[in-house]
Enzyme design. Structure first.
Site, mmCIF file in Angstrom:
data_model
loop_
_atom_site.group_PDB
_atom_site.id
_atom_site.type_symbol
_atom_site.label_atom_id
_atom_site.label_comp_id
_atom_site.label_asym_id
_atom_site.label_seq_id
_atom_site.Cartn_x
_atom_site.Cartn_y
_atom_site.Cartn_z
ATOM 1 C CG HIS A 17 -1.955 -0.958 1.329
ATOM 2 N ND1 HIS A 17 -2.144 -1.750 2.444
ATOM 3 C CD2 HIS A 17 -2.923 -1.320 0.443
ATOM 4 C CE1 HIS A 17 -3.173 -2.549 2.241
ATOM 5 N NE2 HIS A 17 -3.655 -2.314 1.028
ATOM 6 C CE LYS A 41 -14.693 -8.010 4.418
ATOM 7 N NZ LYS A 41 -14.118 -7.695 3.128
ATOM 8 N NE ARG A 90 -2.636 -7.719 -4.398
ATOM 9 C CZ ARG A 90 -3.250 -8.576 -3.612
ATOM 10 N NH1 ARG A 90 -2.598 -9.181 -2.663
ATOM 11 N NH2 ARG A 90 -4.531 -8.834 -3.765
ATOM 12 C CB SER A 128 -4.823 -6.360 4.078
ATOM 13 O OG SER A 128 -4.217 -5.116 3.854
#
Length: 153
Positions: A17, A41, A90, A128
């Site tokens: 990040h 969430k 990514r 993460s």
């Protein structure tokens, strides 16, 4: 003034990040790091902890602003005057997912442009999700997390 938003959960912030943010600051006058809050969430870290962590990591750059938000990301972009949305890529699967989101965002807000920044090879495996899994099992995540953020874990 070119203003961009880099949205995400940052639960926790990773070196990947940080790399995307640092590369983004070279392209824009102001970059908002938007911590998306999903009320359905439960995050691993509290939103407040994520904010504090990001502030510690980016405290020396006044072009970077950290803000938590709820709701549609394009609406948040409009509220802060951002006409660009930054997304880190990514893998090929990231690209496919992000492309679909970008197309939907463009349909909702044609004036907001999505910018994809491809991660550096050394960061392409850091997520993460994986870092959280390592932490859940008491593993050492120091190599994946910015030094300034470690105190918040």
């Amino acid at each position: 003034m070119k203003i961009a938003l880099f949205p995400g959960s940052f639960d926790p912030v990773t070196k990947a990040h940080v790399d995307i943010v640092k590369r983004s600051v070279a392209l824009f006058d102001k970059v908002y790091i938007g911590i998306g809050v999903n009320s359905t969430k439960q995050g691993y870290l509290s939103v407040e902890t994520r904010e504090q962590m990001l502030r510690a990591v980016f405290q020396h750059d006044d072009r970077i602003h950290i803000v938590a938000y709820e709701g549609l990301t394009v609406n948040f972009c409009k509220s802060v005057g951002a006409t660009y949305m930054i997304r880190g890529i990514r893998t090929v699967s990231d690209f496919e997912y992000e492309k679909a989101i970008a197309q939907m965002n463009h349909a909702l807000a044609p004036d907001i442009e999505s910018i994809f920044i491809v991660s550096k090879p050394g960061y392409s495996s850091i997520s993460s999700t994986i870092v959280r899994e390592i932490m859940r099992h008491n593993g050492d995540v120091a190599q994946f997390i910015p030094t300034e953020a470690l105190a918040y874990l």
